[in-house]
Design a protein around this motif. Structure first.
Motif, PDB file in Angstrom:
ATOM      1  N   ASP A 226       0.857  -1.178   0.000  1.00 32.17           N
ATOM      2  CA  ASP A 226       0.000   0.000   0.000  1.00 32.17           C
ATOM      3  C   ASP A 226       0.897   1.233   0.000  1.00 32.17           C
ATOM      4  OD1 ASP A 226      -1.518   2.292   1.557  1.00 32.17           O
ATOM      5  OD2 ASP A 226      -3.084   0.908   0.866  1.00 32.17           O
ATOM      6  N   ARG A 227       0.592   2.157  -0.877  1.00 32.82           N
ATOM      7  CA  ARG A 227       1.415   3.351  -1.017  1.00 32.82           C
ATOM      8  C   ARG A 227       1.500   4.133   0.294  1.00 32.82           C
ATOM      9  NH1 ARG A 227      -0.547   8.211  -1.741  1.00 32.82           N
ATOM     10  NH2 ARG A 227      -2.556   7.311  -2.349  1.00 32.82           N
ATOM     11  N   ARG A 228       0.407   4.216   1.028  1.00 37.87           N
ATOM     12  CA  ARG A 228       0.399   4.975   2.290  1.00 37.87           C
ATOM     13  C   ARG A 228       1.309   4.316   3.326  1.00 37.87           C
ATOM     14  NH1 ARG A 228      -5.929   4.522   2.849  1.00 37.87           N
ATOM     15  NH2 ARG A 228      -5.303   2.534   1.867  1.00 37.87           N
ATOM     16  N   VAL A 229       1.255   3.008   3.394  1.00 36.33           N
ATOM     17  CA  VAL A 229       2.111   2.288   4.336  1.00 36.33           C
ATOM     18  C   VAL A 229       3.576   2.468   3.957  1.00 36.33           C
ATOM     19  CG1 VAL A 229       2.743  -0.004   5.193  1.00 36.33           C
ATOM     20  CG2 VAL A 229       0.331   0.615   4.926  1.00 36.33           C
ATOM     21  N   ARG A 230       3.869   2.400   2.682  1.00 31.88           N
ATOM     22  CA  ARG A 230       5.241   2.576   2.219  1.00 31.88           C
ATOM     23  C   ARG A 230       5.787   3.928   2.654  1.00 31.88           C
ATOM     24  NH1 ARG A 230       8.299   5.013  -1.338  1.00 31.88           N
ATOM     25  NH2 ARG A 230      10.041   3.893  -2.304  1.00 31.88           N
ATOM     26  N   ARG A 231       5.001   4.986   2.458  1.00 30.02           N
ATOM     27  CA  ARG A 231       5.468   6.325   2.819  1.00 30.02           C
ATOM     28  C   ARG A 231       5.653   6.452   4.330  1.00 30.02           C
ATOM     29  NH1 ARG A 231       1.210  10.142   1.155  1.00 30.02           N
ATOM     30  NH2 ARG A 231       2.715  11.760   1.776  1.00 30.02           N
ATOM     31  N   ALA A 232       4.742   5.874   5.094  1.00 28.95           N
ATOM     32  CA  ALA A 232       4.863   5.947   6.554  1.00 28.95           C
ATOM     33  C   ALA A 232       6.107   5.221   7.041  1.00 28.95           C
ATOM     34  CB  ALA A 232       3.611   5.361   7.206  1.00 28.95           C
ATOM     35  N   LEU A 233       6.357   4.019   6.510  1.00 32.02           N
ATOM     36  CA  LEU A 233       7.533   3.266   6.936  1.00 32.02           C
ATOM     37  C   LEU A 233       8.822   3.949   6.482  1.00 32.02           C
ATOM     38  CD1 LEU A 233       6.430  -0.458   6.445  1.00 32.02           C
ATOM     39  CD2 LEU A 233       6.379   0.960   8.510  1.00 32.02           C
ATOM     40  N   ALA A 234       8.813   4.560   5.303  1.00 35.30           N
ATOM     41  CA  ALA A 234       9.998   5.297   4.842  1.00 35.30           C
ATOM     42  C   ALA A 234      10.305   6.441   5.810  1.00 35.30           C
ATOM     43  CB  ALA A 234       9.767   5.829   3.434  1.00 35.30           C
ATOM     44  N   HIS A 235       9.264   7.114   6.265  1.00 34.71           N
ATOM     45  CA  HIS A 235       9.447   8.201   7.244  1.00 34.71           C
ATOM     46  C   HIS A 235      10.040   7.667   8.543  1.00 34.71           C
ATOM     47  CE1 HIS A 235       8.494  11.366  10.116  1.00 34.71           C
ATOM     48  NE2 HIS A 235       7.708  10.527  10.764  1.00 34.71           N
ATOM     49  N   LEU A 236       9.542   6.526   9.017  1.00 36.72           N
ATOM     50  CA  LEU A 236      10.014   5.976  10.283  1.00 36.72           C
ATOM     51  C   LEU A 236      11.427   5.397  10.155  1.00 36.72           C
ATOM     52  CD1 LEU A 236       6.655   4.386  11.400  1.00 36.72           C
ATOM     53  CD2 LEU A 236       7.847   6.264  12.535  1.00 36.72           C
ATOM     54  N   VAL A 237      11.770   4.879   9.003  1.00 34.53           N
ATOM     55  CA  VAL A 237      13.143   4.432   8.771  1.00 34.53           C
ATOM     56  C   VAL A 237      14.092   5.639   8.820  1.00 34.53           C
ATOM     57  CG1 VAL A 237      14.737   3.549   7.007  1.00 34.53           C
ATOM     58  CG2 VAL A 237      12.623   2.314   7.523  1.00 34.53           C
ATOM     59  N   ALA A 238      13.687   6.740   8.200  1.00 33.61           N
ATOM     60  CA  ALA A 238      14.518   7.950   8.237  1.00 33.61           C
ATOM     61  C   ALA A 238      14.679   8.449   9.670  1.00 33.61           C
ATOM     62  CB  ALA A 238      13.890   9.028   7.358  1.00 33.61           C
ATOM     63  N   HIS A 239      13.601   8.404  10.436  1.00 35.02           N
ATOM     64  CA  HIS A 239      13.675   8.796  11.851  1.00 35.02           C
ATOM     65  C   HIS A 239      14.676   7.911  12.598  1.00 35.02           C
ATOM     66  CE1 HIS A 239      12.250   9.843  15.942  1.00 35.02           C
ATOM     67  NE2 HIS A 239      12.427   8.553  16.178  1.00 35.02           N
ATOM     68  N   THR A 240      14.640   6.617  12.345  1.00 33.32           N
ATOM     69  CA  THR A 240      15.524   5.688  13.049  1.00 33.32           C
ATOM     70  C   THR A 240      16.974   5.912  12.649  1.00 33.32           C
ATOM     71  OG1 THR A 240      13.699   4.107  13.001  1.00 33.32           O
ATOM     72  CG2 THR A 240      15.851   3.268  13.636  1.00 33.32           C
ATOM     73  N   ARG A 241      17.213   6.232  11.389  1.00 30.92           N
ATOM     74  CA  ARG A 241      18.588   6.545  10.967  1.00 30.92           C
ATOM     75  C   ARG A 241      19.120   7.758  11.728  1.00 30.92           C
ATOM     76  NH1 ARG A 241      20.359   3.460   6.990  1.00 30.92           N
ATOM     77  NH2 ARG A 241      18.919   2.536   5.478  1.00 30.92           N
ATOM     78  N   ALA A 242      18.260   8.708  12.022  1.00 30.61           N
ATOM     79  CA  ALA A 242      18.690   9.873  12.792  1.00 30.61           C
ATOM     80  C   ALA A 242      19.090   9.471  14.207  1.00 30.61           C
ATOM     81  CB  ALA A 242      17.571  10.913  12.824  1.00 30.61           C
ATOM     82  N   VAL A 243      18.396   8.481  14.785  1.00 34.52           N
ATOM     83  CA  VAL A 243      18.766   7.996  16.120  1.00 34.52           C
ATOM     84  C   VAL A 243      20.138   7.314  16.062  1.00 34.52           C
ATOM     85  CG1 VAL A 243      18.075   6.568  18.072  1.00 34.52           C
ATOM     86  CG2 VAL A 243      16.324   7.708  16.697  1.00 34.52           C
ATOM     87  N   TYR A 244      20.379   6.549  14.998  1.00 34.92           N
ATOM     88  CA  TYR A 244      21.709   5.940  14.840  1.00 34.92           C
ATOM     89  C   TYR A 244      22.793   7.012  14.747  1.00 34.92           C
ATOM     90  CZ  TYR A 244      20.215   1.089  14.123  1.00 34.92           C
ATOM     91  OH  TYR A 244      19.730  -0.185  14.293  1.00 34.92           O
ATOM     92  N   ARG A 245      22.496   8.112  14.075  1.00 36.04           N
ATOM     93  CA  ARG A 245      23.504   9.184  13.969  1.00 36.04           C
ATOM     94  C   ARG A 245      23.810   9.784  15.339  1.00 36.04           C
ATOM     95  NH1 ARG A 245      20.688  10.214   9.075  1.00 36.04           N
ATOM     96  NH2 ARG A 245      19.376  11.818  10.016  1.00 36.04           N
ATOM     97  N   ARG A 246      22.810   9.879  16.200  1.00 34.32           N
ATOM     98  CA  ARG A 246      23.058  10.389  17.556  1.00 34.32           C
ATOM     99  C   ARG A 246      23.900   9.400  18.363  1.00 34.32           C
ATOM    100  NH1 ARG A 246      17.496  11.745  17.491  1.00 34.32           N
ATOM    101  NH2 ARG A 246      16.996  10.198  19.084  1.00 34.32           N
ATOM    102  N   ALA A 247      23.735   8.126  18.057  1.00 27.46           N
ATOM    103  CA  ALA A 247      24.462   7.109  18.807  1.00 27.46           C
ATOM    104  C   ALA A 247      25.892   6.905  18.317  1.00 27.46           C
ATOM    105  CB  ALA A 247      23.704   5.779  18.720  1.00 27.46           C
ATOM    106  N   ALA A 248      26.161   7.244  17.064  1.00 30.52           N
ATOM    107  CA  ALA A 248      27.438   6.909  16.424  1.00 30.52           C
ATOM    108  C   ALA A 248      28.674   7.394  17.186  1.00 30.52           C
ATOM    109  CB  ALA A 248      27.455   7.446  14.993  1.00 30.52           C
ATOM    110  N   PRO A 249      28.685   8.613  17.750  1.00 30.41           N
ATOM    111  CA  PRO A 249      29.909   9.046  18.452  1.00 30.41           C
ATOM    112  C   PRO A 249      30.267   8.177  19.648  1.00 30.41           C
ATOM    113  CG  PRO A 249      28.487  10.930  17.967  1.00 30.41           C
ATOM    114  CD  PRO A 249      27.695   9.700  17.672  1.00 30.41           C
ATOM    115  N   GLY A 250      29.317   7.411  20.141  1.00 31.88           N
ATOM    116  CA  GLY A 250      29.578   6.598  21.321  1.00 31.88           C
ATOM    117  C   GLY A 250      30.562   5.476  21.086  1.00 31.88           C
ATOM    118  N   VAL A 251      30.705   5.002  19.857  1.00 37.45           N
ATOM    119  CA  VAL A 251      31.619   3.888  19.587  1.00 37.45           C
ATOM    120  C   VAL A 251      33.053   4.285  19.944  1.00 37.45           C
ATOM    121  CG1 VAL A 251      32.549   2.348  17.818  1.00 37.45           C
ATOM    122  CG2 VAL A 251      30.117   2.937  17.803  1.00 37.45           C
TER     123      VAL A 251
END
Length: 313
Positions: A226-251
């Motif tokens: 479903d196109r709507r589901v695809r767009r919603a999940l793409a948004h949430l994947v982008a949000h999660t990538r931003a959380v990974y970027r906040r975590a990256a300096p910790g390594v």
């Protein structure tokens, strides 16, 4: 020649037979259920691996009380079982005996590494939420749950991994990495969670794209995109990538001998997002995973870096 598990216990100085058996039970849980996590753990020095297995084993044990699809007990009974586990956990952390292997190993790890008991209390509070909370309106609401289910896992790990900076400085990225892993799991397991009657993705975020629980359930059962589901999940994947970027300096804040392990877990878990994108977000009816060849391509260089770091230390 000792087995890998025995060699780890020897390196950690764990000699008591009952305690060794408890840690071995946790290691087996990690190897069976946490393939990505277990692979990353192999990059740690042997002496530190049993403690990580203990943390994973306990978390998995508590999670199975809530999420075993073959267990049809009512939520109130599952909550009571969690309460019993919490009470026994408190006794074990205070030095009392336990008949549960995961608690025996966990209490020993907590004492060896001086892990704050409040992290375990917060974890159990989130597990109780799973017995009666079936959805979250906003990311702020979800944040209460993921603090106990994920952020504190990163904080529990820090004393085991060690830091090259003051620990307080590394706590923010460590907590963020736990959250990133957890939200990645929510995106990967969305179909399975719907089968359990739960939806972790915030309703407000989904509604912005015209998506609700009913539409997600329909997509899972019909296996239709479903196109709507695809767009919603793409948004949430982008949000999660931003959380990974906040975590990256910790390594880089970890002790050198621990960096390869967490860098490996970071890359492999973030790789699940790549697999979701590669499936064009059509993941409600199946569980995507990082291919074995990719895991090997990440782990082998990590092993080399781990060996070099151990030699230098």
């Amino acid at each position: 020649m000792p087995s890998p598990g025995q060699a780890e216990l020897d390196a950690a100085g764990i000699t008591d037979p009952a305690l060794r058996a408890a840690y071995a039970s946790c290691r087996e849980l990690n190897a069976r259920h946490g393939r990505t996590y277990f692979l990353a753990t192999r990059l740690l020095p042997r002496a530190r691996r049993p403690a990580v297995h203990a943390l994973y084993g306990f978390a998995r044990y508590a999670d199975e009380i809530v999420d075993d699809l073959g267990d049809q007990r009512p939520p109130a009974e599952k909550a009571a079982r969690l309460d019993d586990l919490s009470a026994e956990l408190e006794r074990a952390l205070a030095g009392g005996p336990s008949d549960r292997a995961v608690l025996t190993a966990l209490a020993d790890t907590a004492r060896r590494y001086d892990i704050d008991g409040r992290h375990f209390t917060a974890f159990m509070a989130s597990m109780r939420m799973d017995t009666h909370v079936t959805g979250y309106a906003t990311f702020d609401d979800l944040g209460v749950y993921v603090h106990g289910s994920a952020a504190v896992i990163g904080l529990q790990m820090l004393p085991i991994l060690g830091t090259s900076v003051p620990r307080a400085e590394a706590e923010g990225p460590a907590a963020a990495l736990g959250v990133a892993f957890q939200i990645t799991n929510f995106l990967r397991d969305i179909g399975e969670d719907l089968d359990r009657g739960r939806l972790y993705l915030p309703a407000e975020e989904l509604a912005a794209f015209g998506v609700d629980r009913d539409l997600l359930t329909w997509c899972r059962h019909t296996r239709r995109p479903d196109r709507r589901v695809r767009r919603a999940l793409a948004h949430l994947v982008a949000h999660t990538r931003a959380v990974y970027r906040r975590a990256a300096p910790g390594v880089a804040m970890l002790e050198p001998v621990s960096r390869a392990c967490i860098a490996c877990a970071f890359r492999l878990y973030r790789g699940i997002l790549d697999e979701i994108e590669a499936a064009d977000y059509h993941v409600l009816h199946r569980r995507v995973s990082v291919p074995a060849r990719t895991r090997a391509a990440v782990a082998l260089p990590g092993m080399l870096r781990a060996v070099v770091a151990r030699a230098r230390s």
